[in-house]
Design a protein around this motif. Structure first.
Motif, PDB file in Angstrom:
ATOM      1  N   ASP A  70     -56.591 -54.491  34.826  1.00 28.65           N
ATOM      2  CA  ASP A  70     -57.627 -55.139  34.013  1.00 28.65           C
ATOM      3  C   ASP A  70     -57.277 -55.079  32.534  1.00 28.65           C
ATOM      4  O   ASP A  70     -57.451 -56.058  31.796  1.00 28.65           O
ATOM      5  N   THR A  71     -56.765 -53.923  32.099  1.00 27.30           N
ATOM      6  CA  THR A  71     -56.397 -53.777  30.689  1.00 27.30           C
ATOM      7  C   THR A  71     -55.251 -54.710  30.323  1.00 27.30           C
ATOM      8  O   THR A  71     -55.270 -55.369  29.275  1.00 27.30           O
ATOM      9  N   ARG A 125     -58.065 -42.449  44.098  1.00 27.62           N
ATOM     10  CA  ARG A 125     -58.022 -42.247  42.650  1.00 27.62           C
ATOM     11  C   ARG A 125     -56.892 -43.060  42.024  1.00 27.62           C
ATOM     12  O   ARG A 125     -57.060 -43.656  40.953  1.00 27.62           O
ATOM     13  N   GLU A 126     -55.722 -43.106  42.693  1.00 25.01           N
ATOM     14  CA  GLU A 126     -54.595 -43.886  42.174  1.00 25.01           C
ATOM     15  C   GLU A 126     -54.923 -45.371  42.167  1.00 25.01           C
ATOM     16  O   GLU A 126     -54.564 -46.099  41.235  1.00 25.01           O
ATOM     17  N   ASN A 127     -55.635 -45.821  43.208  1.00 22.21           N
ATOM     18  CA  ASN A 127     -56.012 -47.230  43.287  1.00 22.21           C
ATOM     19  C   ASN A 127     -56.948 -47.604  42.143  1.00 22.21           C
ATOM     20  O   ASN A 127     -56.800 -48.672  41.525  1.00 22.21           O
ATOM     21  N   ARG A 128     -57.910 -46.719  41.848  1.00 21.25           N
ATOM     22  CA  ARG A 128     -58.818 -46.990  40.729  1.00 21.25           C
ATOM     23  C   ARG A 128     -58.052 -47.037  39.416  1.00 21.25           C
ATOM     24  O   ARG A 128     -58.323 -47.886  38.557  1.00 21.25           O
ATOM     25  N   ARG A 129     -57.082 -46.123  39.255  1.00 21.22           N
ATOM     26  CA  ARG A 129     -56.308 -46.098  38.014  1.00 21.22           C
ATOM     27  C   ARG A 129     -55.490 -47.376  37.850  1.00 21.22           C
ATOM     28  O   ARG A 129     -55.439 -47.970  36.761  1.00 21.22           O
ATOM     29  N   LYS A 140     -56.481 -58.282  30.062  1.00 23.40           N
ATOM     30  CA  LYS A 140     -57.182 -58.508  28.801  1.00 23.40           C
ATOM     31  C   LYS A 140     -56.192 -58.592  27.644  1.00 23.40           C
ATOM     32  O   LYS A 140     -56.344 -59.422  26.738  1.00 23.40           O
ATOM     33  N   LYS A 198     -56.085 -50.332  39.199  1.00 23.51           N
ATOM     34  CA  LYS A 198     -56.979 -51.458  38.918  1.00 23.51           C
ATOM     35  C   LYS A 198     -57.394 -51.476  37.451  1.00 23.51           C
ATOM     36  O   LYS A 198     -57.450 -52.535  36.823  1.00 23.51           O
ATOM     37  N   ASP A 199     -57.678 -50.290  36.904  1.00 23.49           N
ATOM     38  CA  ASP A 199     -58.047 -50.219  35.485  1.00 23.49           C
ATOM     39  C   ASP A 199     -56.893 -50.687  34.602  1.00 23.49           C
ATOM     40  O   ASP A 199     -57.101 -51.406  33.611  1.00 23.49           O
ATOM     41  N   GLU A 200     -55.657 -50.283  34.963  1.00 24.99           N
ATOM     42  CA  GLU A 200     -54.499 -50.701  34.169  1.00 24.99           C
ATOM     43  C   GLU A 200     -54.279 -52.209  34.263  1.00 24.99           C
ATOM     44  O   GLU A 200     -53.943 -52.859  33.272  1.00 24.99           O
TER      45      GLU A 200
END
Length: 306
Positions: free
Chosen positions: A210-211, A200-204, A214, A206-208
């Motif tokens: 990517d943000t 879950r931390e890894n997904r979070r 951008k 990665k999302d940060e």
């Protein structure tokens, strides 16, 4: 459901064809598909009770720890809502319960090459049903993956190609009449919890990332636009300064005479504008001091200077 103690539960595992498998309670937020057990029921009107086990059908909302299960739904709780503090997540262990002629025995599923005479359980195959339990009749020594022949097999097939199919060796577990959670099970439970948290931390993260990427691209585009606008502004300012210098000469000279239109002029002396001026006579020769005479309108000078 057979409850062996307060932390270990034995449930049918559909991924193994319904074989009974031991699960341990883990205190974490549940996700869709997880099995949970009620440990601290909050509201008397809910139809479930402590010890009931459900499968999570939805998170309400995602990441909150509140979950919904169709099995817990009632007239008073139509969504089957279960609060975070009411449940524990059930994590599967490698311990399964197998019915033998002498009764039910506990086995540990071990991931290694099998030997002749050992008992195995099929966990992945297109030829054999999942959860099939059989004995090894022959081992193919040349196989790097541990391919084997089964004693019974299924549908006249005995060869299990471990390059494409999977099995686990069943090793008997010495157990007491009332098995207690071993250190290994606790370690497995803790590791399972930690792995889930890290995923879950890894997904979070990665999302940060990517943000942020951008945002950096957007900020770069905005910066280039500002640089271009600044260049245009600098050019316009330079042109304006030149126009002002050309249209409005400096007024800090001893005497400045500006004629904008025929019959209309302005006079500045020592940097100050003179009012009520009727006429100006300037005498100037190269190499000599310049002199001037100013004629004022009577009565207008004082009024204009106020």
């Amino acid at each position: 459901m057979t409850k062996t103690n307060e932390k270990i539960h034995v449930l049918a595992d559909e991924s193994l064809g319904g074989i009974k498998r031991e699960y341990v309670e883990v205190d974490r937020k549940a996700e869709v598909g997880d099995k949970i057990v009620i440990v601290d029921k909050k509201y008397p009107d809910d139809i479930y009770k402590n010890g009931d086990i459900f499968t999570v059908d939805r998170e309400v909302p995602p990441g909150s720890g509140y979950v919904g299960s169709d099995g817990a739904a009632s007239d008073m709780n139509t969504g089957g809502l279960i609060y975070r503090g009411e449940y524990r997540v059930l994590e599967p262990t490698n311990i399964v319960h197998i019915d033998d002629p002498d009764g039910t025995e506990r086995y540990e599923m071990v991931d290694r090459k099998a030997e002749v005479g050992e008992k195995v359980i099929v966990t992945k195959s297109d030829d054999f049903p999942k959860g099939l339990i059989d004995t090894v009749e022959y081992c193919y020594e040349f196989s790097d993956y541990g391919s084997i022949d089964l004693v019974e097999g299924a549908d006249d097939l005995k060869y299990l190609d471990a390059a494409y199919e999977e099995y686990r060796v069943l090793v008997p577990v010495e157990s007491e009449e009332e098995p207690q959670p071993s250190d290994l099970i606790d370690v497995i439970a803790n590791l399972a919890t930690r792995v889930a948290e890290l995923e879950r931390e890894n997904r979070r993260i990665k999302d940060e990332i990517d943000t942020l990427h951008k945002d950096n691209l957007r900020h770069g585009e905005e910066l280039e636009a500002l640089k271009y606008a600044a260049k245009e502004t600098d050019g316009k300012v330079a042109h304006l300064e030149a126009d002002i210098e050309e249209s409005f000469p400096a007024t800090d000279a001893p005497l400045v005479f500006i004629c904008r239109k025929p019959g209309r002029f302005e006079v500045y002396q020592d940097g100050k504008k003179l009012h009520g001026v009727m006429s100006v006579r300037i005498n100037a020769k190269v190499g000599e001091f310049a002199t001037h005479e100013i004629e004022y309108i009577s009565g207008a000078t004082e009024e204009e200077r106020q």
